[in-house]
Every structure is written in structure tokens, then in C-alpha cells.
Design an enzyme around this catalytic site. Structure first.
Site: not given
Ligand code: DGL
Length: 266
Positions: A73, A185
Site C-alpha cells: 500500500c 497506489c
Molecule cells: N492500495 C492503497 C495504496 O496503495 C490504497 C489506499 C486507500 O485505501 O485509499 O495507496
């Protein structure tokens, strides 16, 4: 050789995009994945809340005797990587941002776009890593906060997602001069084909994939690579959404795995 699992976590199902890449790069490795689907998205929350959630999840993964943790993440990497490394100095903890920034620079990127959550983009952490490698590289960044909730709902292969991408990105692409785009992301690889179709001139960089190369290097250097084993992967979600089940089943492709709800931090 070490057959203990690697812990992966994300705010939801985004970090699952790293798993097929791990499976093809390092097929012996086993995984414990935690998706915080009950509290997703993280990307518009305060740094304190994100750090608190991250510590709860990493404490849980460490209690499961993982040999390494991958913060799958960008938002958590931006807010909590240093804190988590201080808390667990003896366990290798990898973030997704640095390997991705390094890759785009190594590839000779001169002008780079970055999209991510509000928290990731406002942190400026991608820019800092890129400029530390080469201060002459131009960077342009954009927060796209509606992408994660749509992806968590499985709204991907349709006009709603395409319109949302165009809503955020048309002006960004038209008015800035970059030819490489970091998907900052881990949810965004799920809409990479939409982005490639809408902006075919851009070369995309996938943070979910870059971190796996880093993981392979660290496991090899520390003699932690797994040997052949028949262990099963385990997938946990703090709230078992239909889409989490759908995505994990799609990723598993016949491999044995447990998928369960696990509340955390209560
Ligand atoms: N997959 C997360 C990232 O890489 C998403 C974050 C979220 O929940 O907004 O930032």
C-alpha cells in the site's frame, strides 16, 4: 532457506495485485495477506489513523511468525514505513514507493507523472525519492481519491470507471509534459488497462510489481528464500466483501488457500 510466510497488507484488495507477480517470480513463497476492507479507503484519512491501523495489522502479521512484511500500500508506505521499521527492526519490512521510484529513474525517465491517493500525493514522498536520485527529473503528481472506492466495489470494466479516470486525468495528461506514469497506489493496476486504452502514449510503472523484485533481492541476500513446500496461503479481510472474495478467488487459480474474516484492533 526459510519456509515461513511473507506478510502482505493493504487497506483492502489493492495489495492482492502483488500476489500473482510474487507467485510467478518466487513460486515457493507462501503468503499471509491482510486486507483492511472494513476500514478502506485509507487514502483520505489522517496520518495518525493510518499509522495506528498499520501498527495493528503489522502486530498481527508478526504474531503469525512471518519472515518479511511487504506493505502493499503506497499510502501506508508514505505514512508509516519508518515507524514500522523502528517497531520491528529485526524483520525486513518493504515499502512499495522506493523500488518504484528507483525503477523509473533507472529506466531513464526524465519526466514522470505520479497518481495516487490524497495522502500519498500530499506527502510528496515519490518526488523526494526521485529527486534524491536525479534532481533534474521533472515530476507531476495528481491525487485521484475516487479510484479506490470504485475498485473496491468492482466498478472497473465500464464507462463509470473510464469517465472517472478522464475526470481526473484528461487535463493532467494534456497540460503536463510527461511520458511515464507511476501507478502510485496498489489498487490502480486493476485499472491499468483502462488507463492504457485512454492514454496509450504513457508508459506505466506498477508499484505492486516493483516491490516484488525488491523482495526477491532481500530474501536472497538474507538467505530467507523458501524451498519447495506444500504450505497454503492465507487471506484475511477485516470485512469479507463480495469483491474481496471474487478477487482472491480469481487470483488463486486453483491454488489452495484459506480466506477468512479477521477483525483487528478491537
Ligand atoms: N492500495 C492503497 C495504496 O496503495 C490504497 C489506499 C486507500 O485505501 O485509499 O495507496
Amino acid at each position: 532457506m526459510d519456509n515461513r510466510p511473507i506478510g502482505f497488507f493493504d487497506s483492502g484488495l489493492g495489495g492482492l495485485t502483488s500476489i500473482p507477480i510474487l507467485n510467478s517470480r518466487l513460486p515457493n513463497e507462501r503468503v499471509i495477506y491482510f486486507g483492511d476492507t472494513a476500514r478502506t479507503p485509507y487514502g483520505s484519512k489522517s496520518p495518525e489513523t493510518i499509522r495506528e491501523f498499520a501498527v495493528e495489522i503489522v502486530d498481527y502479521l508478526v504474531s503469525q511468525d512471518v519472515k518479511m512484511i511487504v506493505i502493499a500500500c503506497n499510502t501506508v508506505t508514505a505514512m508509516a514505513l519508518d515507524l514500522l521499521r523502528e517497531r520491528y527492526p529485526d524483520i525486513p519490512i518493504l515499502g512499495v514507493i522506493e523500488p518504484t521510484a528507483r525503477r523509473v529513474c533507472e529506466d531513464g525517465g526524465r519526466s514522470v507523472g505520479i497518481i495516487g491517493t490524497k495522502v500519498t500525493i500530499n506527502s510528496g514522498v515519490y518526488e523526494r525519492h526521485i529527486k534524491a536520485i536525479d534532481s533534474s527529473i521533472r515530476t507531476y503528481s495528481l491525487a485521484c481519491p475516487a479510484f479506490v472506492p470504485l475498485i473496491e466495489e468492482g466498478i472497473i470494466d465500464n464507462d463509470i470507471m473510464d469517465l472517472t479516470i478522464r475526470y481526473y486525468m484528461d487535463d493532467f495528461v494534456a497540460h503536463n509534459d510527461f511520458d511515464r506514469l507511476i501507478l502510485g497506489c496498489t489498487h490502480y493496476p486493476m485499472i491499468a488497462s483502462n488507463i492504457m486504452r485512454l492514454y496509450p502514449e504513457l508508459v506505466l510503472y506498477n508499484s505492486s510489481a516493483e516491490v516484488i523484485e525488491e523482495a526477491a533481492d532481500v530474501l536472497r541476500d538474507r538467505d530467507l528464500l523458501a524451498g519447495p513446500n506444500d504450505g497454503a496461503d492465507r487471506y484475511y479481510a477485516s470485512d469479507l466483501s463480495d469483491n474481496f472474495l471474487k478477487m482472491t478467488n480469481k487470483l488463486l487459480e486453483g491454488k489452495s488457500a484459506r480466506i477468512e474474516v479477521r477483525r483487528i484492533g478491537e
